[in-house]
Scaffold this motif. Structure first.
Motif, mmCIF file in Angstrom:
data_model
loop_
_atom_site.group_PDB
_atom_site.id
_atom_site.type_symbol
_atom_site.label_atom_id
_atom_site.label_comp_id
_atom_site.label_asym_id
_atom_site.label_seq_id
_atom_site.Cartn_x
_atom_site.Cartn_y
_atom_site.Cartn_z
ATOM 1 N N LEU A 189 -15.265 -13.876 -15.685
ATOM 2 C CA LEU A 189 -14.349 -13.860 -14.419
ATOM 3 C C LEU A 189 -13.035 -14.457 -15.149
ATOM 4 N N LEU A 190 -12.241 -14.279 -15.316
ATOM 5 C CA LEU A 190 -10.576 -14.036 -14.708
ATOM 6 C C LEU A 190 -10.062 -14.979 -14.289
ATOM 7 N N THR A 191 -9.446 -16.640 -14.964
ATOM 8 C CA THR A 191 -8.622 -17.526 -13.305
ATOM 9 C C THR A 191 -7.129 -18.505 -13.874
ATOM 10 N N ARG A 192 -7.204 -19.310 -13.247
ATOM 11 C CA ARG A 192 -5.835 -19.573 -13.728
ATOM 12 C C ARG A 192 -5.990 -21.406 -14.234
ATOM 13 N N ALA A 193 -5.269 -22.357 -13.938
ATOM 14 C CA ALA A 193 -4.949 -23.585 -14.881
ATOM 15 C C ALA A 193 -6.386 -24.009 -13.510
ATOM 16 N N ASN A 194 -6.754 -25.589 -14.187
ATOM 17 C CA ASN A 194 -7.764 -26.041 -13.275
ATOM 18 C C ASN A 194 -9.108 -25.841 -12.879
ATOM 19 N N PHE A 195 -9.375 -24.704 -13.204
ATOM 20 C CA PHE A 195 -10.305 -24.451 -12.745
ATOM 21 C C PHE A 195 -11.367 -24.754 -12.887
ATOM 22 N N LEU A 254 -11.748 -9.232 -27.723
ATOM 23 C CA LEU A 254 -12.209 -8.081 -27.502
ATOM 24 C C LEU A 254 -11.688 -7.078 -26.172
ATOM 25 N N LEU A 255 -10.377 -6.299 -26.243
ATOM 26 C CA LEU A 255 -10.311 -5.442 -24.424
ATOM 27 C C LEU A 255 -10.279 -4.544 -24.667
ATOM 28 N N GLY A 256 -10.536 -3.746 -26.222
ATOM 29 C CA GLY A 256 -10.603 -2.097 -26.566
ATOM 30 C C GLY A 256 -9.256 -1.585 -27.290
ATOM 31 N N ASN A 257 -9.324 -0.432 -27.363
ATOM 32 C CA ASN A 257 -7.610 -0.272 -28.073
ATOM 33 C C ASN A 257 -7.322 -0.961 -28.927
ATOM 34 N N ASN A 258 -8.129 -1.541 -29.773
ATOM 35 C CA ASN A 258 -8.482 -3.068 -31.598
ATOM 36 C C ASN A 258 -7.132 -3.315 -30.860
ATOM 37 N N ALA A 259 -7.228 -4.285 -29.900
ATOM 38 C CA ALA A 259 -6.546 -4.892 -29.042
ATOM 39 C C ALA A 259 -7.506 -6.426 -29.270
ATOM 40 N N ALA A 260 -7.035 -7.229 -29.199
ATOM 41 C CA ALA A 260 -8.202 -8.897 -29.087
ATOM 42 C C ALA A 260 -6.757 -9.612 -29.524
ATOM 43 N N ILE A 261 -7.365 -10.937 -28.555
ATOM 44 C CA ILE A 261 -7.192 -12.082 -27.936
ATOM 45 C C ILE A 261 -7.701 -13.012 -28.323
ATOM 46 N N GLY A 262 -7.206 -14.330 -29.288
ATOM 47 C CA GLY A 262 -8.169 -15.045 -29.996
ATOM 48 C C GLY A 262 -8.201 -16.390 -29.063
ATOM 49 N N PHE A 263 -9.017 -17.515 -29.720
ATOM 50 C CA PHE A 263 -9.503 -18.188 -29.164
ATOM 51 C C PHE A 263 -9.924 -19.713 -29.714
ATOM 52 N N ALA A 302 -1.262 -20.196 -21.355
ATOM 53 C CA ALA A 302 -0.373 -19.582 -19.396
ATOM 54 C C ALA A 302 -0.130 -18.424 -20.328
ATOM 55 N N ALA A 303 1.259 -17.573 -21.176
ATOM 56 C CA ALA A 303 1.280 -16.425 -21.996
ATOM 57 C C ALA A 303 0.157 -15.710 -21.865
ATOM 58 N N ASN A 304 -0.657 -15.926 -22.773
ATOM 59 C CA ASN A 304 -1.850 -15.129 -22.377
ATOM 60 C C ASN A 304 -3.216 -14.966 -21.524
ATOM 61 N N ILE A 305 -2.777 -16.674 -20.524
ATOM 62 C CA ILE A 305 -3.212 -15.707 -19.486
ATOM 63 C C ILE A 305 -2.755 -15.059 -18.261
ATOM 64 N N ASP A 306 -1.588 -14.570 -18.097
ATOM 65 C CA ASP A 306 -0.023 -13.613 -17.686
ATOM 66 C C ASP A 306 -0.962 -12.369 -18.190
ATOM 67 N N PHE A 307 -0.730 -11.943 -19.836
ATOM 68 C CA PHE A 307 -1.387 -10.520 -20.264
ATOM 69 C C PHE A 307 -2.516 -10.414 -20.297
ATOM 70 N N LEU A 308 -3.472 -11.113 -19.871
ATOM 71 C CA LEU A 308 -4.725 -10.686 -19.138
ATOM 72 C C LEU A 308 -4.549 -10.463 -17.841
ATOM 73 N N PHE A 309 -3.642 -10.891 -17.049
ATOM 74 C CA PHE A 309 -4.022 -10.374 -15.308
ATOM 75 C C PHE A 309 -3.059 -9.649 -15.232
#
Length: 200
Positions: free
Chosen positions: A70-76, A149-158, A122-129
């Motif tokens: 589940l992808l969502t935004r702030a203060n979930f 791991l987003l596919g096509n060698n793309a990834a975001i660290g956390f 917030a920038a990474n969340i916007d990117f994922l949306f």
């Protein structure tokens, strides 16, 4: 142990400040069982007044059936401290929630129930949306290496607390984590009884 903690279809819930009353309304809190909450998840959004599925709510859209991330935004998870909220999310099929931020009590309840919560900028969340707007997404969550791991060698660290990471990788809640120290606890108790037998 697999490095991939979870993988699956992503459902984008593009809302800020989703509170626990919206996650699971109060009328579903009377059960003493921990089961049967999947149908109550986001009930007021998922269903119309006549009980039929709301076709405009994202969880009801055909392309998101079977989603597990589940992808969502702030203060979930803000609002009341009901543990039923993570139960409903998990029982529906989600094992990972990605958001800009989470309410503290919801975060702790979720982690203790074995659900991974990932906070991103917030920038990474916007990117994922924006990626979700391109079509259905299948992501792998590599908890060991702390990457989405987003596919096509793309990834975001956390980032994640080391203790929480280890408990999730080991499948332990707070009690289970405490029990891993049983030998040390037993040794301490034995020493205490020997030194102070009158304490029992």
């Amino acid at each position: 142990m697999s490095e991939i903690f979870a993988k699956g279809l992503v459902c984008p819930l593009d809302k800020n400040n989703v509170d626990t009353d919206q996650i699971i309304p109060k009328q579903f809190l009377t059960s003493v069982s921990r089961d049967g909450f999947a149908e109550a998840l986001f009930f007021d959004w998922r269903y119309l007044a006549d009980g039929s599925a709301n076709p405009e709510f994202v969880l009801n859209e055909p392309q998101y059936q079977g989603a597990s991330v589940l992808l969502t935004r702030a203060n979930f998870g803000c609002g009341s401290s009901r543990e039923h909220a993570p139960w409903a999310i998990q029982q529906y099929g989600f094992n990972v929630v990605i958001a800009e931020s989470f309410a503290d009590i919801f975060f702790n309840n979720s982690i203790n129930n074995g659900m991974l919560l990932i906070s991103l900028s917030a920038a990474n969340i916007d990117f994922l949306f924006n990626r979700c707007k391109q079509g259905p997404q299948q992501w792998h969550i590599d908890l060991a290496n702390q990457e989405i791991l987003l596919g096509n060698n793309a990834a975001i660290g956390f980032s994640i607390d080391a203790d929480i990471k280890q408990r999730l990788l080991s499948g332990l809640d707070f009690i289970g984590a405490s029990e891993t120290f049983s030998p040390q606890i037993d040794q301490y108790e034995a020493r205490r009884r020997a030194a102070q037998p009158w304490l029992g």
